[in-house]
Design a protein around this motif. Sequence first.
Motif, short mmCIF file in Angstrom:
data_model
loop_
_atom_site.label_atom_id
_atom_site.label_comp_id
_atom_site.label_asym_id
_atom_site.label_seq_id
_atom_site.Cartn_x
_atom_site.Cartn_y
_atom_site.Cartn_z
N MET A 1 0.85 -1.16 0.00
CA MET A 1 0.00 0.00 0.00
C MET A 1 0.91 1.24 0.00
N THR A 2 0.63 2.16 -0.89
CA THR A 2 1.44 3.36 -0.95
C THR A 2 1.08 4.30 0.20
N PRO A 3 2.03 5.16 0.61
CA PRO A 3 1.76 6.04 1.74
C PRO A 3 0.54 6.95 1.54
N SER A 4 0.20 7.28 0.28
CA SER A 4 -0.93 8.18 0.04
C SER A 4 -2.27 7.47 0.09
N LYS A 5 -2.27 6.16 0.07
CA LYS A 5 -3.51 5.39 0.11
C LYS A 5 -3.70 4.80 1.50
N ARG A 6 -4.89 4.91 2.00
CA ARG A 6 -5.21 4.35 3.31
C ARG A 6 -6.31 3.32 3.14
N HIS A 7 -6.22 2.28 3.94
CA HIS A 7 -7.25 1.26 3.90
C HIS A 7 -8.55 1.84 4.47
N PRO A 8 -9.71 1.51 3.87
CA PRO A 8 -10.99 2.05 4.36
C PRO A 8 -11.29 1.73 5.82
N ILE A 9 -10.72 0.64 6.37
CA ILE A 9 -10.99 0.30 7.77
C ILE A 9 -10.53 1.40 8.71
N LEU A 10 -9.50 2.16 8.31
CA LEU A 10 -9.06 3.29 9.14
C LEU A 10 -10.15 4.34 9.25
N ARG A 11 -10.85 4.59 8.17
CA ARG A 11 -11.94 5.56 8.20
C ARG A 11 -13.05 5.07 9.14
N PHE A 12 -13.37 3.78 9.06
CA PHE A 12 -14.37 3.22 9.97
C PHE A 12 -13.94 3.41 11.42
N ALA A 13 -12.68 3.11 11.70
CA ALA A 13 -12.18 3.23 13.07
C ALA A 13 -12.23 4.69 13.54
N GLU A 14 -11.80 5.61 12.68
CA GLU A 14 -11.80 7.03 13.04
C GLU A 14 -13.21 7.57 13.20
N ASP A 15 -14.16 7.04 12.44
CA ASP A 15 -15.56 7.45 12.55
C ASP A 15 -16.30 6.70 13.65
N GLU A 16 -15.58 5.85 14.40
CA GLU A 16 -16.12 5.07 15.51
C GLU A 16 -17.25 4.13 15.09
N ALA A 17 -17.11 3.57 13.88
CA ALA A 17 -18.06 2.55 13.45
C ALA A 17 -17.85 1.31 14.33
N SER A 18 -18.89 0.57 14.51
CA SER A 18 -18.80 -0.64 15.32
C SER A 18 -18.35 -1.81 14.44
N PHE A 19 -17.23 -2.41 14.78
CA PHE A 19 -16.72 -3.57 14.07
C PHE A 19 -15.85 -4.37 15.02
N SER A 20 -15.56 -5.58 14.62
CA SER A 20 -14.67 -6.42 15.43
C SER A 20 -13.52 -6.89 14.56
N ILE A 21 -12.50 -7.39 15.20
CA ILE A 21 -11.31 -7.90 14.52
C ILE A 21 -11.31 -9.41 14.72
N SER A 22 -11.20 -10.13 13.62
CA SER A 22 -11.22 -11.59 13.74
C SER A 22 -10.31 -12.21 12.68
N THR A 23 -10.17 -13.52 12.78
CA THR A 23 -9.30 -14.24 11.85
C THR A 23 -10.06 -14.80 10.66
N ASP A 24 -11.35 -14.59 10.60
CA ASP A 24 -12.19 -15.08 9.52
C ASP A 24 -12.24 -16.61 9.57
N ASP A 25 -11.37 -17.29 8.87
CA ASP A 25 -11.36 -18.76 8.90
C ASP A 25 -9.91 -19.23 8.98
N PRO A 26 -9.36 -19.32 10.21
CA PRO A 26 -7.94 -19.65 10.35
C PRO A 26 -7.55 -21.02 9.81
N THR A 27 -8.49 -21.95 9.69
CA THR A 27 -8.13 -23.26 9.16
C THR A 27 -7.89 -23.21 7.65
N ILE A 28 -8.42 -22.21 7.00
CA ILE A 28 -8.21 -22.03 5.56
C ILE A 28 -7.07 -21.03 5.30
N THR A 29 -7.10 -19.90 6.03
CA THR A 29 -6.13 -18.82 5.77
C THR A 29 -4.85 -18.95 6.57
N PHE A 30 -4.85 -19.78 7.60
CA PHE A 30 -3.71 -19.93 8.51
C PHE A 30 -3.31 -18.58 9.12
#
Length: 117
Positions: A1-30
Amino acid sequence: MTPSKRHPILRFAEDEASFSISTDDPTITFTTLADEYRLLGSWGFTEAHFTRANFQAALNSFLPPEEKKALIDQLREAYSFIDYKVPSLPTSSPPTTRSPTPPLKPSITFGTWADRS
C-alpha cells in the motif's frame, strides 16, 4: 500500500463505526489474531482503535446478558478502565413491549479508492 492510500478500515475506526477484529477462517487462511493485529497496526491502527473494537465486539456478541457483562468486566480490568461507559445491557427476561419503529441505521457512503487520503 502506498503512503498516500489508506485502507478504508481506518476511516471506519476514526468514525467510531462498530466492528470487530477476527481471523475469519484460520483453518483455511492460517491467519492468527496476532497476525491481524500486526497488519492493522501496520496500516495505522492505534491502541485506542484496538481497545474500542474489542469492547464493541463484546457488546455486540451473542452471549447471554450475564456472560456478556462478565466479558465486559474482564475487558475493563484488562484495559484498566475504571469508568468505561457501556450502554445498559438487556436482562435475560424478554421485553414486555416493542418499539413501534425500528431504530435508525447509520448511512455509509463509499467513494472510490482514489478518494481516500
